[in-house]
Design an enzyme around this catalytic site. Structure first.
Site, PDB file in Angstrom:
ATOM      1  N   TYR A 273     -21.253   2.132   9.135  1.00 32.31           N
ATOM      2  CA  TYR A 273     -20.817   1.123   8.433  1.00 32.31           C
ATOM      3  C   TYR A 273     -21.321  -0.375   9.119  1.00 32.31           C
ATOM      4  O   TYR A 273     -21.545  -1.192   8.532  1.00 32.31           O
ATOM      5  CB  TYR A 273     -19.197   0.857   8.376  1.00 32.31           C
ATOM      6  CG  TYR A 273     -18.600   1.742   7.449  1.00 32.31           C
ATOM      7  CD1 TYR A 273     -18.335   1.379   6.204  1.00 32.31           C
ATOM      8  CD2 TYR A 273     -18.019   3.032   7.789  1.00 32.31           C
ATOM      9  CE1 TYR A 273     -17.717   2.035   5.230  1.00 32.31           C
ATOM     10  CE2 TYR A 273     -17.304   3.956   6.909  1.00 32.31           C
ATOM     11  CZ  TYR A 273     -17.357   3.394   5.715  1.00 32.31           C
ATOM     12  OH  TYR A 273     -16.619   4.339   4.767  1.00 32.31           O
TER      13      TYR A 273
ATOM     14  N   ASP B 268     -11.551   8.508   9.221  1.00 31.59           N
ATOM     15  CA  ASP B 268     -12.035  10.037   9.501  1.00 31.59           C
ATOM     16  C   ASP B 268     -13.620   9.688   9.530  1.00 31.59           C
ATOM     17  O   ASP B 268     -14.498  10.739  10.007  1.00 31.59           O
ATOM     18  CB  ASP B 268     -12.129  10.679   8.254  1.00 31.59           C
ATOM     19  CG  ASP B 268     -12.541  10.089   6.950  1.00 31.59           C
ATOM     20  OD1 ASP B 268     -12.685   9.019   7.122  1.00 31.59           O
ATOM     21  OD2 ASP B 268     -12.820  10.932   5.953  1.00 31.59           O
TER      22      ASP B 268
END
Ligand code: G6P
Ligand code: MN
Length: 442
Positions: free
Chosen positions: A265, A171
């Site tokens: 990330y 997601d």
């Protein structure tokens, strides 16, 4: 009458289960449901969530069958979709993944760096078990898997179960697209058509179009370069502090290559020293989640169960759950919806390994998906992805072969680990901490 679907949620005891169920129940017009089943190996934990979800389900539509079980046969018989979000070892093991890494001076994160490798070594068997149950009891079902670490799990599953009906998803891209949309005045992320490529938790946007194919890439780029993914209405509120910092840090990640917009990330791989310096080795994200979301969800469920009603509680739906239902809808109704999935590359990125599991936009239609072509990617991203893909492939091979040596190489290969010595120290400590979870390594 429209077909009604039967859904099993693997990892029924997850803190995300109530949100998934609320979203399923809020979309019944579009995606009618006849049965919701929760499956978990931890009965006590699952019961806490299930007792509240059952009340909710009966309030919205008493004709829907609701079952919570630890029996795979009951869980997986007669289902159309499995939504899998299992966490082998639970948040207690997440805490160890994060803290062991930090103890050795490395990034302590659930899916990135050494912690992600340790988590993968636990997760692969769990996902395979669930996939095998699904194939045994409901061979025509689809598994929509967002069990982490999705990158390595996808890699191992594609090798071990190449023909299975499983789609791996995350997601994060859509969450970040929502933030981008809010930042540049687009009402709904679904108005945007994006180009994106990478590995899971390791990717970049290259193109963003608004309504009428209007190119809004520069507008989005300028915003993220200045503010990261902090939308104007979110300045300073709403999110946990650690996530707020992550959204903000994206501006520094983007500074390294301002021509693309990075997934948050990437900060763990491009600024590992900064991350370690700003982490508390005694209180990590796992602690934040256990003290925050987990306590809150369990306490809400407890009150609902005690009261026998959900009255007084706002039912939360989420981006994350909406995305899963969109995918189930597209697979069952053949909508050709454009969605970012984790799939085998097979030439989509022309200068990247065919067998790598990449995260790219696909068109999803009835019982299938088609990859969109990405073409050649630039040297900077290609180099980073090749190193990361090699690391993930080595973890998968180490798990399959029970190879200590390959796992040592995987730790050594990871950008979050500074040397082969640290890699070995990490590996040895993770082996001790994961007794009973990891396969035996030789
Ligand atoms: C994002 C990622 C998920 C991850 C989650 C962790 O949504 O895409 O893969 O599991 O963040 O969030 P948490 O709040 O548990 O740290
Ligand atoms: Mn994810």
């Amino acid at each position: 009458m429209d077909k009604k679907f039967s859904v099993v949620i693997a990892g029924g005891g997850s803190t995300y289960t109530p949100e998934v169920i609320c979203t399923l129940l809020s979309e019944l017009d579009r995606f009618p449901i006849r049965s919701i089943k929760l499956y978990d190996i931890d009965e006590e934990r699952q019961n806490k969530i299930a007792s509240a979800c059952k009340i909710l389900c009966h309030e919205i539509d008493p004709s829907i069958e609701f079952i919570a079980t630890t029996d795979p046969k009951i869980a997986y018989t007669d289902v159309d979709f499995c939504l899998a979000h299992i966490r082998v070892g639970g948040l207690k093991m997440r805490e160890k993944d994060e803290k062991i890494a930090l103890k050795h001076g490395c990034v302590g994160q659930e899916t990135c760096g050494p912690g992600g490798i340790a988590f993968a070594m636990r997760s692969i068997q769990g996902v395979l078990d669930n996939l095998d149950y699904m194939e045994k009891y409901s061979p025509n079902a689809w598994m929509l898997n967002y069990s982490n670490p999705a990158a390595i799990v996808a890699q191992a599953v594609s090798k071990l179960r190449p023909d299975s009906r499983i789609i791996n998803i995350c997601d994060q891209p859509i969450g970040l697209e929502s933030a981008m949309a809010a930042s540049i005045g687009v009402a709904d992320r679904k108005e945007m058509t994006v180009r994106y490529f990478g590995l899971n938790h390791f990717g970049w946007w290259t193109d963003i179009r608004g309504k009428d194919d209007n190119d809004i890439t520069d507008k989005a780029r300028e915003y993220v370069l200045q503010n990261g993914f902090i939308a104007p209405d979110k300045m300073g509120k709403d999110t946990d502090d650690s996530w707020y910092k992550t959204y903000y840090k994206a501006k520094d990640v983007m500074a390294v290559d301002p021509t693309t917009i990075p997934n948050t990330y990437l900060k763990y791989y491009l600024y590992p020293d900064y991350e370690v310096a700003h982490s508390n080795p005694d209180y990590t994200r796992a602690n934040e989640v256990m003290d925050g979301r987990e306590k809150m969800v369990f306490s809400i469920c407890e009150t609902i169960t005690k009261n026998g009603t959900t009255k007084g509680f706002d039912l939360v739906t989420g981006n994350h759950a909406t995305f899963i239902i969109d995918l189930a809808y597209a697979l069952s109704h053949g909508t050709y919806e454009r969605m970012i999935l984790i799939v085998k590359n097979e030439g989509a990125i022309s200068n990247f390994a065919d067998d790598a599991m990449v995260e790219i936009p696909c068109l999803v239609s009835k019982d299938r998906y088609e990859r969109l072509s990405i073409g050649e990617i630039p040297t900077f991203q290609k180099g980073l992805m090749e190193q990361q893909n090699a690391c993930e492939k080595l973890v998968s091979e180490a798990w399959i072969e029970g190879s200590y040596h390959k796992l040592w190489q995987a730790f050594t290969m990871n950008r979050c680990v500074p040397s082969a010595k640290v890699a070995k120290d990490l590996l040895d400590e993770y082996i001790e901490a994961n007794k009973g979870y990891w396969p035996q390594l030789k």
